[in-house]
Design a protein around this motif. Structure first.
Motif, PDB file in Angstrom:
ATOM      1  N   VAL A 128       0.750  -1.347  -0.069  1.00  0.00           N
ATOM      2  CA  VAL A 128      -0.109   0.216   0.061  1.00  0.00           C
ATOM      3  C   VAL A 128       1.208   1.208   0.041  1.00  0.00           C
ATOM      4  O   VAL A 128       1.638   1.453   0.626  1.00  0.00           O
ATOM      5  N   PRO A 129       0.729   2.504  -1.506  1.00  0.00           N
ATOM      6  CA  PRO A 129       1.928   3.393  -1.068  1.00  0.00           C
ATOM      7  C   PRO A 129       1.504   4.218  -0.037  1.00  0.00           C
ATOM      8  O   PRO A 129      -0.148   4.078   0.893  1.00  0.00           O
ATOM      9  N   LEU A 134       1.247  10.280   5.377  1.00  0.00           N
ATOM     10  CA  LEU A 134       2.698   8.941   5.744  1.00  0.00           C
ATOM     11  C   LEU A 134       3.816   9.901   4.869  1.00  0.00           C
ATOM     12  O   LEU A 134       5.203  10.397   5.655  1.00  0.00           O
ATOM     13  N   THR A 135       3.493  10.674   4.279  1.00  0.00           N
ATOM     14  CA  THR A 135       4.128  11.089   3.236  1.00  0.00           C
ATOM     15  C   THR A 135       5.296  12.233   3.287  1.00  0.00           C
ATOM     16  O   THR A 135       5.976  12.837   3.562  1.00  0.00           O
ATOM     17  N   ALA A 136       4.120  13.226   4.246  1.00  0.00           N
ATOM     18  CA  ALA A 136       4.284  14.816   4.893  1.00  0.00           C
ATOM     19  C   ALA A 136       5.312  14.134   6.053  1.00  0.00           C
ATOM     20  O   ALA A 136       6.740  14.813   6.000  1.00  0.00           O
ATOM     21  N   ASP A 153      10.685   3.290  -8.129  1.00  0.00           N
ATOM     22  CA  ASP A 153      10.154   4.210  -8.912  1.00  0.00           C
ATOM     23  C   ASP A 153       8.888   5.334  -9.406  1.00  0.00           C
ATOM     24  O   ASP A 153       7.749   5.426  -9.458  1.00  0.00           O
ATOM     25  N   GLY A 154       9.367   6.153  -7.949  1.00  0.00           N
ATOM     26  CA  GLY A 154       8.451   7.201  -7.847  1.00  0.00           C
ATOM     27  C   GLY A 154       7.747   6.949  -6.752  1.00  0.00           C
ATOM     28  O   GLY A 154       7.015   8.317  -6.400  1.00  0.00           O
ATOM     29  N   THR A 155       7.404   6.142  -6.904  1.00  0.00           N
ATOM     30  CA  THR A 155       6.671   5.986  -5.386  1.00  0.00           C
ATOM     31  C   THR A 155       6.851   5.955  -3.598  1.00  0.00           C
ATOM     32  O   THR A 155       7.138   4.846  -4.131  1.00  0.00           O
ATOM     33  N   LEU A 156       6.296   6.502  -2.827  1.00  0.00           N
ATOM     34  CA  LEU A 156       6.727   6.451  -1.522  1.00  0.00           C
ATOM     35  C   LEU A 156       6.154   4.653  -0.475  1.00  0.00           C
ATOM     36  O   LEU A 156       5.100   5.237  -1.273  1.00  0.00           O
ATOM     37  N   TYR A 157       6.710   4.023  -0.599  1.00  0.00           N
ATOM     38  CA  TYR A 157       5.663   2.961  -0.175  1.00  0.00           C
ATOM     39  C   TYR A 157       6.611   2.533   1.762  1.00  0.00           C
ATOM     40  O   TYR A 157       5.615   2.244   2.736  1.00  0.00           O
ATOM     41  N   ALA A 158       7.372   3.401   2.191  1.00  0.00           N
ATOM     42  CA  ALA A 158       7.218   3.063   2.859  1.00  0.00           C
ATOM     43  C   ALA A 158       8.860   4.190   4.431  1.00  0.00           C
ATOM     44  O   ALA A 158       9.677   4.686   3.139  1.00  0.00           O
ATOM     45  N   GLY A 334      22.021   1.682   7.983  1.00  0.00           N
ATOM     46  CA  GLY A 334      21.708   0.121   7.271  1.00  0.00           C
ATOM     47  C   GLY A 334      20.467   0.685   8.047  1.00  0.00           C
ATOM     48  O   GLY A 334      20.206   1.021   8.687  1.00  0.00           O
ATOM     49  N   GLY A 335      19.650  -0.412   7.743  1.00  0.00           N
ATOM     50  CA  GLY A 335      18.016  -0.271   8.875  1.00  0.00           C
ATOM     51  C   GLY A 335      17.128  -0.830   8.252  1.00  0.00           C
ATOM     52  O   GLY A 335      17.042  -1.968   7.325  1.00  0.00           O
ATOM     53  N   GLU A 336      15.920  -0.668   8.955  1.00  0.00           N
ATOM     54  CA  GLU A 336      14.264  -1.446   7.935  1.00  0.00           C
ATOM     55  C   GLU A 336      13.714   0.145   7.696  1.00  0.00           C
ATOM     56  O   GLU A 336      14.022   0.579   7.906  1.00  0.00           O
ATOM     57  N   PHE A 337      12.601  -0.497   7.398  1.00  0.00           N
ATOM     58  CA  PHE A 337      11.868   0.371   6.128  1.00  0.00           C
ATOM     59  C   PHE A 337       9.892   0.399   6.982  1.00  0.00           C
ATOM     60  O   PHE A 337      10.062  -1.189   5.943  1.00  0.00           O
ATOM     61  N   VAL A 338       9.427   0.623   7.544  1.00  0.00           N
ATOM     62  CA  VAL A 338       7.843   0.524   7.929  1.00  0.00           C
ATOM     63  C   VAL A 338       6.674  -0.173   6.726  1.00  0.00           C
ATOM     64  O   VAL A 338       6.822   1.272   5.974  1.00  0.00           O
ATOM     65  N   ALA A 339       6.545  -0.648   5.869  1.00  0.00           N
ATOM     66  CA  ALA A 339       5.670  -0.899   4.265  1.00  0.00           C
ATOM     67  C   ALA A 339       4.736  -1.702   4.782  1.00  0.00           C
ATOM     68  O   ALA A 339       4.413  -2.078   5.999  1.00  0.00           O
ATOM     69  N   ALA A 340       3.360  -1.343   4.053  1.00  0.00           N
ATOM     70  CA  ALA A 340       1.760  -2.672   5.083  1.00  0.00           C
ATOM     71  C   ALA A 340       1.937  -2.530   3.535  1.00  0.00           C
ATOM     72  O   ALA A 340       1.498  -2.156   2.157  1.00  0.00           O
ATOM     73  N   PHE A 341       0.923  -4.189   3.748  1.00  0.00           N
ATOM     74  CA  PHE A 341       0.252  -4.742   3.099  1.00  0.00           C
ATOM     75  C   PHE A 341      -1.534  -4.200   3.205  1.00  0.00           C
ATOM     76  O   PHE A 341      -2.560  -5.055   2.741  1.00  0.00           O
ATOM     77  N   SER A 342      -2.505  -3.783   4.026  1.00  0.00           N
ATOM     78  CA  SER A 342      -3.443  -3.339   4.701  1.00  0.00           C
ATOM     79  C   SER A 342      -3.309  -1.697   4.723  1.00  0.00           C
ATOM     80  O   SER A 342      -2.793  -1.151   4.952  1.00  0.00           O
ATOM     81  N   ASP A 343      -4.851  -1.299   4.010  1.00  0.00           N
ATOM     82  CA  ASP A 343      -5.327   0.153   3.906  1.00  0.00           C
ATOM     83  C   ASP A 343      -5.990   0.156   5.124  1.00  0.00           C
ATOM     84  O   ASP A 343      -7.009   0.681   5.248  1.00  0.00           O
ATOM     85  N   SER A 344      -5.785  -0.826   6.374  1.00  0.00           N
ATOM     86  CA  SER A 344      -6.886  -0.386   7.335  1.00  0.00           C
ATOM     87  C   SER A 344      -7.139   0.845   7.869  1.00  0.00           C
ATOM     88  O   SER A 344      -5.636   1.456   8.396  1.00  0.00           O
TER      89      SER A 344
END
Length: 443
Positions: A128-129, A134-136, A153-158, A334-344
């Motif tokens: 979920v982009p 979240l982008t702000a 590809d130009g879309t922020l995911y995490a 190094g580090g981790e990135f917070v991505a989501a598969f749900s838009d709840s």
């Protein structure tokens, strides 16, 4: 093999099992060696913006386990008790393979903490982009370099989560003081000091590349640090394969690493011990004066034997890997990135919380950790080395580049590069042969 090496290292040193966080009223205070959650993180007024999430559950999958997982989940306990949401965390030592199985099986977590931007990019069809909110938060909280690693590809995911400084060299401050040595400012200064220390009868360098199924990765960091300091443009071209792995400039960088790692006068125990020496213990001889230096990331601060004073005036500390070019200011990270598969609603609220200054300041205080989140107070870090790392990581003047092997295809970054560096350091292959073989393995 998942390239979650920082987590595997800390897990090996920890004896406490990870606990999944669950909301059931205000969290109870516990007696532990961790810092306390700051007062503003315990004030439910600071969570009103996330709404009433009573009865909602957010599932989270990451590579963070054991004591570090406890410290992380402690930092979001008040998010749960104040919003009513339940956050169920699961840590795995096989994150890369587990993610693929779960996504393919239609059982993806709501949130995933990706330790590799390259791995995250494999799942953009189901991620979920980032929302406008979240982008702000992300663009306000991190420098462009960090934002780009969460963008495909130009879309922020995490948004970024933890960050660690990898361009560190560990040493003994007292050994330096007793001998009148100064922290080297350039690569040439580092080599000159190594020669001086060797001439005094002390072995300059400790090194160990053994790491179980991930053996070799500490050596890849050496090459990445050197390439980065030759040129950030060269580093970017190498990592993205705009130039081949066996480009003459890369071979020269491998040779440069060899001036230390293949020098019998430099390496504690001899160069033939590097591939079999566990990296977790490789730096220990520094404490007893057996060697002067070891190159390893900020997270190594958690691996010294109990009782070791890790501080600027302590038994051991670290300085930044010297620059090659005067005026450069770079850091391998190094580090981790917070991505989501749900838009709840609950997932979106949790993502925004994890991107907030509130969370990052709280997480700094619940246990050894570092972050690149702008606006945090590095003094909140629970250890001097994590404060030092956070000061660097939050400095917008520092040019950061993510761990190169974590950005390369898995067939290279988690396979041929690891095995190639071992064959090279063992003397079985020249720099050119190693680079040629890795180039041939590029998908």
């Amino acid at each position: 093999m998942s390239k979650t090496r920082r987590i595997s290292c800390l897990a090996a040193a920890a004896s406490v099992l990870a606990l999944a966080a669950a909301a059931c009223g205000a969290p109870e205070e516990e007696d532990n060696d961790r810092g306390a959650v700051p007062d503003d993180a315990t004030d439910c007024a600071n969570y009103e913006q996330y709404g009433d999430l009573e009865g909602e559950t957010v599932t989270v999958l990451g590579s963070i386990r054991d004591a570090e997982a406890d410290e992380m989940t402690e930092a979001w306990e008040y998010f749960q008790s104040c919003t009513g949401a339940t956050v169920e965390y699961e840590g795995t030592g096989e994150f890369e393979s587990d993610m693929a199985v779960r996504v393919d099986g239609g059982n993806a977590p709501d949130v995933a903490l990706f330790p590799q931007p390259g791995l995250m990019s494999n799942f953009t069809d189901t991620l979920v982009p980032a929302s406008e909110e979240l982008t702000a938060l992300t663009t306000e909280g991190w420098t462009e370099d960090w934002v780009n690693y969460g963008t495909v590809d130009g879309t922020l995911y995490a948004s970024p989560h933890s960050s660690n400084a990898k361009s560190f060299i560990w040493y003994s401050p007292s050994f330096f003081a007793d001998n009148g040595y100064e922290v080297p400012a350039t690569w040439d200064d580092l080599i000159a000091l190594s020669d001086e220390i060797a001439a005094s009868g002390v072995t300059p360098w400790c090194a160990g590349f053994e790491s179980g199924g991930a053996t070799g990765w500490p050596g890849t960091d050496w090459i990445e640090d050197i390439v980065l300091r030759e040129s950030t443009d060269l580093y970017d071209q190498w990592v993205t394969h705009e130039i081949p792995f066996n480009d003459p400039q890369i071979v020269a960088a491998i040779d440069k690493a060899g001036s230390v790692l293949q020098n019998e006068e430099y390496v504690y125990g001899g160069t033939d011990t590097i591939s079999a020496t566990a990296f977790q213990e490789a730096g220990f001889p520094i404490i007893d004066g057996g060697c002067a230096f070891m190159r390893q990331a900020s997270f190594y601060g958690a691996m010294w034997p109990a009782g070791t004073n890790v501080a600027e005036d302590g038994d051991v500390f670290a300085f930044r890997f010297p620059e090659t070019n005067e005026g450069d200011n770079t850091m391998l990270v190094g580090g981790e990135f917070v991505a989501a598969f749900s838009d709840s609603e609950a997932t979106e609220a949790f993502r925004q919380f994890l991107a907030s200054e509130l969370y990052h300041n709280a997480r700094l205080q619940t246990g050894p950790w570092s972050t690149a989140r702008q606006g945090v107070d590095p003094a909140n870090a629970t250890t001097p080395i994590n404060q030092f790392a956070t000061e660097i990581l939050t400095d917008p003047a520092v040019t950061v580049r993510f761990d190169g092997s974590d950005l390369m295809p898995g067939a290279v970054g988690a396979s041929s590069f690891w095995t190639g560096i071992i064959q090279w350091v063992d003397g079985d292959k020249t720099s050119q042969q190693m680079a040629d073989d890795i180039e041939a393995s590029w998908p």
